[in-house]
Design an enzyme around this catalytic site. Structure first.
Site, PDB file in Angstrom:
ATOM      1  CE  LYS A  41      -3.895  -2.121   2.443  1.00  0.00           C
ATOM      2  NZ  LYS A  41      -4.713  -2.034   3.679  1.00  0.00           N
ATOM      3  CE1 TYR A  83      -9.212  -2.304   0.089  1.00  0.00           C
ATOM      4  CE2 TYR A  83      -8.642  -0.315  -1.124  1.00  0.00           C
ATOM      5  CZ  TYR A  83      -8.272  -1.386  -0.331  1.00  0.00           C
ATOM      6  OH  TYR A  83      -6.959  -1.532   0.040  1.00  0.00           O
ATOM      7  CG  ASN A 122      -3.306  -2.564   7.003  1.00  0.00           C
ATOM      8  OD1 ASN A 122      -3.117  -2.256   5.827  1.00  0.00           O
ATOM      9  ND2 ASN A 122      -4.386  -3.222   7.397  1.00  0.00           N
ATOM     10  CG  HIS A 162      -5.068  -5.977  -0.274  1.00  0.00           C
ATOM     11  ND1 HIS A 162      -6.270  -6.019   0.391  1.00  0.00           N
ATOM     12  CD2 HIS A 162      -5.194  -6.813  -1.337  1.00  0.00           C
ATOM     13  CE1 HIS A 162      -7.088  -6.840  -0.262  1.00  0.00           C
ATOM     14  NE2 HIS A 162      -6.467  -7.328  -1.311  1.00  0.00           N
ATOM     15  CD  GLU A 166      -8.182  -8.914  -3.745  1.00  0.00           C
ATOM     16  OE1 GLU A 166      -8.603  -8.038  -2.983  1.00  0.00           O
ATOM     17  OE2 GLU A 166      -7.365  -9.779  -3.388  1.00  0.00           O
TER      18      GLU A 166
END
Length: 159
Positions: A13, A53, A116, A119, A132
């Site tokens: 990310k 998302y 975080n 992904h 994905e």
């Protein structure tokens, strides 16, 4: 791809890219014995963020998630190996870095639930990988090749 291999989607990310963690993360997966079959340094636009998302649309954190993932480049990857999705998820750690064990990527580098670092496709969501991977990569961008280390990583391969 051999009969026991699967492919899984992983993305460093914006916070992981900005903190210079791409190489460390790639190294961890390679050291585990997984094979990188696709990689793309890219800027996610709002349309792709909404598609990626989509399951969170309407939730209170959705707009912040889209703003964050489109704020800076990401590094999208496809990894291949035996039980690759579960292997990757165990290496990534819990969604909340505070709950992630030391030694996991989020346990070592994650500081905040919203930022975080990484992904990874959900191993409990049947079809998440394909969805994905197809969203971020065209089939011709994925490279199928032999890796000589397979015989040294998997017991059913011959030396």
């Amino acid at each position: 791809m051999s009969h026991h291999d699967e492919r899984t989607f992983v993305m460093v990310k914006p916070d992981g890219v900005q903190r210079g963690l791409i190489g460390e993360i790639v190294s961890r997966f390679e050291e585990r014995g997984l094979k990188l079959v696709g990689g793309k340094f890219m800027q996610i636009d709002e349309d792709l963020a909404h598609q990626h998302y989509g399951e969170h649309e309407g939730k209170p954190f959705f707009d912040g998630l889209v703003d964050f993932i489109t704020s800076a480049p990401v590094f999208a990857m496809v990894w291949e190996g035996a039980d690759a999705t579960r292997q990757v998820r165990s290496m990534v750690g819990e969604t909340d870095p505070a709950e992630s064990a030391p030694g996991t990527i989020r346990g070592d580098f994650g500081l905040d639930l919203g930022q975080n670092v990484i992904h990874a496709s959900d191993h409990e969501d049947e079809g998440a990988n394909e969805r994905e991977i197809d969203l971020f990569f065209d089939e011709e961008e994925l490279v199928d090749y032999g890796l000589d280390t397979a015989a040294w990583v998997y017991e059913d391969e011959q030396h």
